[in-house]
Motif scaffolding. Structure first.
Motif, short mmCIF file in Angstrom:
data_model
loop_
_atom_site.label_atom_id
_atom_site.label_comp_id
_atom_site.label_asym_id
_atom_site.label_seq_id
_atom_site.Cartn_x
_atom_site.Cartn_y
_atom_site.Cartn_z
N CYS A 255 -33.10 59.53 -1.41
CA CYS A 255 -34.13 60.32 -0.75
C CYS A 255 -34.37 61.60 -1.56
O CYS A 255 -33.55 61.97 -2.41
N GLY A 270 -38.14 59.51 2.19
CA GLY A 270 -37.42 58.29 1.88
C GLY A 270 -37.83 57.19 2.84
O GLY A 270 -38.76 57.35 3.63
N ILE A 275 -33.28 57.68 5.67
CA ILE A 275 -33.37 59.01 6.28
C ILE A 275 -32.48 59.09 7.51
O ILE A 275 -31.84 60.11 7.78
N VAL A 355 -41.14 56.81 -3.04
CA VAL A 355 -40.69 58.02 -2.35
C VAL A 355 -41.19 59.25 -3.09
O VAL A 355 -41.69 60.21 -2.48
#
Length: 400
Positions: A255, A270, A275, A355
């Motif tokens: 992330c 993410g 997450i 991401v």
């Protein structure tokens, strides 16, 4: 003749000083003042909901900048806002936050709301007016933020519905088991027992996330599994050090983060399952860090305040750095131990690129934060030692 609404606005824009404005509202009949003040709070909150703020976030920032009672007024504003919309038309994530805050219509009517607040909290009228007027000043100073969850009254897209349904999130029952295990890890005084509980929690989260990645490899993942973002609160004191710990946990889970210190949160980008793991792991590690820091810190007192602050800051910096090192090693070990790691590498690289693109679209311009100073060797050494003792499984990636 100046209206009540004009008087309120004059205070908020600064053309009338706060005390003079409060005095003017105090001597004006309550039948004229109260409905306007309540409407102003509801309108200010509605503006912020449309501007991307979520119930829990607004509650946190008001509690941080104001008083706990003002945060309770925000909770009531959430309940008042929701009464306009059928529950089935509101994003489940928005509703979940409202439910967590305990938002409900407990008062009789908006016309009597402030009187009922005064009776409930045993405050005089001037104190209630002061709370509401200063709350309006706090709300007026807040900027719009990125809309991550559609607010009530907003058309929900198919992708939003997929995100709300949690198609890429950890299963609810699995989340409950992870939370229970981490709660046990945080409460026990035996390091070995905490290690067992945390390792099991991470094993569950790891299994889910790797299974999701393998579904992509095998072409069985739903098309709606896309990157999302979530704002996680970073409380004072030592916000920068805590944000660094959150970033270390996030990076190990593939992330990315953007910290907004003025608003007391970090936005984590993410896939939802990752997450979720970041959120749970960060919260647990923060508890463990504070517990270890309390055991190791030197005595305080007036003469030792500077030393104590330097120790705590250095402790948290070292803890974040060492946790990052441990998590990076665990990430690599997990990938090497995974089934078909060669097949996973391209999809993991693709997911990371998605991401990053999501983060750059939301925050096209960011500034790299300056590293925290380390002024206490004692705190640094204690922080690294505590990070080495923190409950983490070996050979698995947190949340993966």
């Amino acid at each position: 003749m100046t209206s009540v609404r004009e008087r309120i606005r004059a205070v908020l824009v600064g053309t009338v000083d706060y005390e003079s404005g409060l005095d003017a509202l105090t001597v004006t009949p309550s039948a004229e003042v109260d409905p306007e003040l309540v409407a102003a709070v509801h309108e200010a909150c509605a503006r912020l909901w449309r501007g991307g703020w979520q119930p829990a976030e607004l509650h946190r920032v008001v509690a941080r900048r104001g008083q706990p009672q003002q945060a309770d007024l925000v909770t009531d504003a959430v309940a008042a806002h929701l009464r306009q919309f059928p529950r089935a038309t509101v994003d489940p994530r928005w509703l979940a936050q409202a439910d967590t805050l305990g938002a409900r219509l407990w008062w009789g009517s908006d016309a009597t709301y402030l009187d009922e607040i005064a009776a409930r909290w045993r405050l005089d009228r001037v104190a209630v007016l002061d709370l509401v007027l200063s709350l309006l000043a706090i709300l007026a100073a807040l900027p719009p933020v990125e809309v991550l969850v559609p607010p009530p009254g907003t058309a929900v897209t198919p992708a939003d519905r997929a995100g709300a349904a949690g198609s890429s999130r950890i299963d609810t029952r699995l989340l409950d088991r992870v939370r229970a295990l981490l709660a046990k890890a945080e409460s026990t005084t035996f390091p070995a027992e905490a290690e067992t509980y945390t390792a099991k929690a991470q094993e569950l989260a790891t299994r889910h996330s790797l299974d999701e990645a393998l579904l992509v490899v095998r072409g069985g993942a739903p098309a709606t599994v896309v990157p999302f973002a979530r704002r996680i609160g970073v409380d004072h004191p030592y916000e920068g050090e805590k944000a660094s710990l959150l970033d270390a946990v996030a990076r190990a889970n593939r992330c990315h983060t953007v910290w907004s210190p003025e608003l007391a949160f970090t936005t984590v980008f993410g896939f939802d399952a990752d997450i979720d793991a970041v959120d749970l792991l960060y919260t647990s590690l923060l508890v463990q860090a504070h517990r270890a820091m309390a055991r190791a810190e030197p005595p305080g007192g007036k003469a030792g305040r500077a030393r104590l602050r330097a120790f705590r800051q250095s402790f948290l910096v070292a803890f974040a750095v060492r946790i990052g090192e441990r998590l990076a090693g665990a990430a690599q070990a997990a990938l090497e131990a995974a089934t078909d790691p060669a097949d996973l590498l391209p999809v993991l690289a693709s997911r990371d690129e998605q991401v990053r693109e999501t983060m750059q679209r939301v925050f096209p311009r960011t500034v790299r934060a300056r590293g925290s100073r380390v002024d206490s060797r004692e705190g640094w050494d204690s922080g690294r030692d505590a990070a080495d003792r923190a409950s983490l499984p070996t050979g698995t990636t947190p949340g993966r």
